[in-house]
Design a protein around this motif. Sequence first.
Motif, short mmCIF file in Angstrom:
data_model
loop_
_atom_site.label_atom_id
_atom_site.label_comp_id
_atom_site.label_asym_id
_atom_site.label_seq_id
_atom_site.Cartn_x
_atom_site.Cartn_y
_atom_site.Cartn_z
N VAL A 228 18.97 43.10 31.67
CA VAL A 228 19.39 42.82 30.30
C VAL A 228 19.95 44.07 29.63
N ASP A 229 19.42 45.25 29.99
CA ASP A 229 19.96 46.49 29.42
C ASP A 229 21.36 46.75 29.94
N LEU A 230 21.63 46.42 31.21
CA LEU A 230 22.99 46.50 31.75
C LEU A 230 23.94 45.61 30.96
N LEU A 231 23.50 44.39 30.69
CA LEU A 231 24.34 43.44 29.96
C LEU A 231 24.64 43.94 28.55
N MET A 354 42.41 38.61 40.97
CA MET A 354 41.42 39.10 40.03
C MET A 354 41.63 40.59 39.81
N PRO A 355 41.28 41.08 38.63
CA PRO A 355 41.28 42.53 38.44
C PRO A 355 40.38 43.19 39.48
N ALA A 356 40.71 44.41 39.85
CA ALA A 356 39.92 45.13 40.85
C ALA A 356 38.45 45.14 40.46
N GLY A 357 37.60 44.87 41.44
CA GLY A 357 36.16 44.91 41.21
C GLY A 357 35.54 43.62 40.78
N ILE A 358 36.37 42.56 40.60
CA ILE A 358 35.82 41.25 40.20
C ILE A 358 36.08 40.27 41.34
N GLY A 359 35.01 39.71 41.89
CA GLY A 359 35.14 38.73 42.96
C GLY A 359 35.09 37.32 42.41
N LEU A 360 35.99 36.48 42.86
CA LEU A 360 36.03 35.09 42.40
C LEU A 360 35.43 34.17 43.45
N GLY A 361 34.47 33.36 43.05
CA GLY A 361 33.88 32.38 43.94
C GLY A 361 34.20 30.97 43.49
N GLU A 362 33.66 30.00 44.19
CA GLU A 362 33.91 28.60 43.85
C GLU A 362 33.42 28.26 42.45
N ALA A 363 32.31 28.87 42.04
CA ALA A 363 31.68 28.48 40.78
C ALA A 363 31.43 29.66 39.84
N GLY A 364 32.15 30.76 40.04
CA GLY A 364 31.95 31.89 39.15
C GLY A 364 32.49 33.18 39.71
N TRP A 365 32.01 34.28 39.15
CA TRP A 365 32.52 35.61 39.45
C TRP A 365 31.36 36.53 39.79
N VAL A 366 31.63 37.52 40.67
CA VAL A 366 30.63 38.54 41.00
C VAL A 366 31.23 39.92 40.80
N VAL A 367 30.40 40.81 40.31
CA VAL A 367 30.83 42.18 40.03
C VAL A 367 29.74 43.15 40.45
N ALA A 368 30.10 44.43 40.51
CA ALA A 368 29.10 45.46 40.77
C ALA A 368 28.11 45.53 39.61
N PRO A 369 26.87 45.91 39.89
CA PRO A 369 25.85 46.01 38.82
C PRO A 369 25.99 47.30 38.04
N GLU A 370 27.11 47.45 37.34
CA GLU A 370 27.34 48.63 36.52
C GLU A 370 28.03 48.20 35.22
N PRO A 371 27.82 48.91 34.12
CA PRO A 371 28.32 48.45 32.82
C PRO A 371 29.83 48.27 32.77
N ALA A 372 30.60 49.20 33.32
CA ALA A 372 32.06 49.10 33.23
C ALA A 372 32.57 47.86 33.95
N ALA A 373 32.00 47.57 35.13
CA ALA A 373 32.45 46.40 35.90
C ALA A 373 32.10 45.11 35.16
#
Length: 423
Positions: A228-231, A354-373
Motif C-alpha cells: 500500500v505504501d508503494l501504491l 504498451m509503454p515500456a515496462g507495462i505488460g498487457l494480459g488478458e484481464a489486466g496489466w503487470v508492472v515492476a513493483p516500483e513507484p515509477a512503473a
Amino acid sequence: MRIVVAHNRYREAQPSGENTIVDSEIAQLTAAGVEVLPFIRSSDEIPSMSKAAKALLPISPIWAPRAQHDLSRLLTEHRPDVLHLHNPYPLISPWVVRTAHRHGVPVVQTVHNYRQVCSSGIYFRDGVICQDCKGRALGVPAIKHRCYRDSAVQSALMATTLAVHRGTWRSVDRYIALTSAIADHLREYGIPDERVVVKPNSVPDPGRPVPLGDGFLYMARLSPEKGVDLLLDAWRRHPVGALGTLRIAGDGELRPLVEAAAAERPDVVYLGQLDRAGVRAAVEASAVVIVAAMWHDVLPTVIIEALSSGRPVLGTALGGIPYLLGADAPHEPAGTGPAEIASTVAGGGGGPAMPAGIGLGEAGWVVAPEPAALAAALPVARAGAPGLTVAARARYERIFHPDVVTKQLIDIYAGLARTPNHV
C-alpha cells in the motif's frame, strides 16, 4: 465420496483470505454432493486452553498429539476417501499427513504459501523479497532474523519443524498449486511433476457485471508486503483528481499511512475493513482493481473478485499475479529487484503496444513493483479498463468459476481414491 478437510484457521482478528477460501470450498463441495468432514482447529482457541495444553504448544507444529488422536478417531469411524489439508499450523501439524497414511488415507494439500521452505511463509523480510533459507537443511537465517512472529525462539521452532517434516511434505500424494508459480516452487522443493496439479481458487459468481464505476480500488491487508505504501507513492506522482478516486479497503499496521493520505488528498478514500456486501459494492464502484504486492503473492483473492465483476486488474509482476491476469510474463522472475522484473514485462503479452515496462494480459496489466512503473501504468489502466471488462469476466467464467474449479477438485479426489491405499 467422503472427504476430510483439515485446516487450522487463522485468528479472526486478522482477516484471512485462506479462511474464506476454505469455507467457500467446503460449501461448494457440499453443494456438489460430496460428504465433507471438517477437521478444523482455530488459533483463536489458544487463549482459552488449559495450562497443560499451552505447555505443549511449542511442539505442536512438529507433532500436535491431541490433533493426531482426534484425527485417528475420525478416520477410524468414517473411513474417508481422501484427507485434504490446508494450513496445519500451529494446532494440527504436518504430522496429520503421517496419521492419514497410517490409516491408508491419501492426502491432498493446497499450497497457500511458501512454508515448506520459509518460516514466515511469504519470502519477504525487512521490506524486500528474501529467499535466504532456500536450499538449507535448517533455516538458520529465519532464526537470526526472527522471521516467525518476531521471536527467535518461535522462529527456531518453526525452522526445526520445516526440517523435521521435509520427508513428510515429500510424501503428500497430490499437491494443489494455486498457480503455475507455486507449481514451480514445489518442483524446486523436490516434488515430482506427476504429484502437482494447478487448480486455482474461486469465488461465488456475483452475477452479470454492472457498468464500470470510476477510479481504482485497493483491497488488502495494510502491511508492507502488500504494497500500500508503494501504491500511495505512485498515486502522489499524479495531480489531485487526475485519475479519479483511489479507494483503499483493509486494516493492518500501515493503516495510519492510509489515513494520513486520505486526510491529505480528497481523491484518496479509506473504506476500512469491509464485509462481503461492502467488498462487492467497492468493486462495482471502481473501474480497476490494484494489487500492489511487494512479495511473490500466491493467489490474491481480490483479483478473482475483480474478474468476476468484469473489472480488470493492475498488478505487480510477482508470484501468481501474471498467471491470474493471463499476462505473458514469467511467473517467477529470475531477478527479484525492480530492474530485473521491469525487463521481464516490458512490451506486454500482445495486443496494443504498451509503454515500456507495462505488460498487457488478458484481464489486466503487470508492472515492476516500483513507484515509477506503477505511476506510469495508472493512466494506462484507467484509459484501457473499458476495453478489458468483457475479457475479465470471460476469464473468470472459464478458469475461476466455482462450477469449473469444484469439478477439478472432485476429479483430483477421484483420481486419488482409486489408487491403492497406504500401509
